[in-house]
Design a protein around this motif. Structure first.
Motif, PDB file in Angstrom:
ATOM      1  N   ASP A   1       8.904  -7.456   4.191  1.00 19.16           N
ATOM      2  CA  ASP A   1       7.432  -7.516   3.331  1.00 19.16           C
ATOM      3  C   ASP A   1       6.614  -6.391   3.504  1.00 19.16           C
ATOM      4  O   ASP A   1       7.247  -5.318   3.643  1.00 19.16           O
ATOM      5  CB  ASP A   1       6.511  -8.774   4.148  1.00 19.16           C
ATOM      6  N   THR A   2       5.596  -6.336   2.734  1.00 18.39           N
ATOM      7  CA  THR A   2       4.664  -5.083   2.563  1.00 18.39           C
ATOM      8  C   THR A   2       4.223  -4.512   3.656  1.00 18.39           C
ATOM      9  O   THR A   2       3.757  -3.498   3.623  1.00 18.39           O
ATOM     10  CB  THR A   2       3.497  -5.573   1.639  1.00 18.39           C
TER      11      THR A   2
ATOM     12  N   LYS B   1       7.822  -9.922  -4.047  1.00 20.72           N
ATOM     13  CA  LYS B   1       7.578  -8.323  -3.694  1.00 20.72           C
ATOM     14  C   LYS B   1       8.570  -7.688  -4.694  1.00 20.72           C
ATOM     15  O   LYS B   1       9.627  -7.922  -4.492  1.00 20.72           O
ATOM     16  CB  LYS B   1       7.757  -8.093  -2.292  1.00 20.72           C
TER      17      LYS B   1
END
Length: 140
Positions: free
Chosen positions: A54-55, A94
């Motif tokens: 993820d980020t 994303k």
């Protein structure tokens, strides 16, 4: 062995209010957020999921299907350009990053480009490259 940027079949370890945790074959657990958890999911079930960072570089699992995965070529559209590179829409929440160093020419928002999807094994981050010759056989 877990394949980042690819599909994996993982076992549900436990359920929490915000999703389920899946068993990571490399140790630990991987979160699958609630919005991706099938309604009939139970502890002990095995689920085919796509795993990616993820980020914040934490591994997450999703039942969403990206347009391509690590080791594949894909024609993807640029969703956004930043001072660091371009972000491609590859079907997940994303976007997929293409650093300027992996672009042949500066990518433009809205345009489509043929890229190769790869995993940086030092950082475990996914990225795309438009420098296709790095990923093709040169000797036939």
């Amino acid at each position: 062995m877990l394949k980042i940027g690819s599909y994996n079949t993982l076992k549900v370890n436990r359920q929490v209010d915000f999703g389920v945790f899946l068993e990571n074959p490399n140790g630990g657990e991987i979160l699958m957020p609630k919005k991706y958890v099938p309604s009939n999911c139970n502890i002990g079930d095995e689920i085919k999921v796509f795993v990616y960072p993820d980020t914040e570089d934490r591994l997450v699992a999703t039942t969403e299907e990206p347009f391509a995965e690590v080791g594949m070529f894909a024609y993807l559209r640029v969703a956004q350009v930043s001072q660091y590179g371009a972000y491609l829409d590859w079907g997940l929440i994303k976007d997929l990053f293409v650093p300027y160093s992996e672009q042949i020419m500066k990518m433009k928002e809205g345009n489509g480009y043929l890229v190769y999807i790869d995993l940086d094994t030092k950082t475990n981050r996914l990225y795309a490259s438009a420098k296709l010759e790095k990923f093709t056989l040169k000797d036939f």
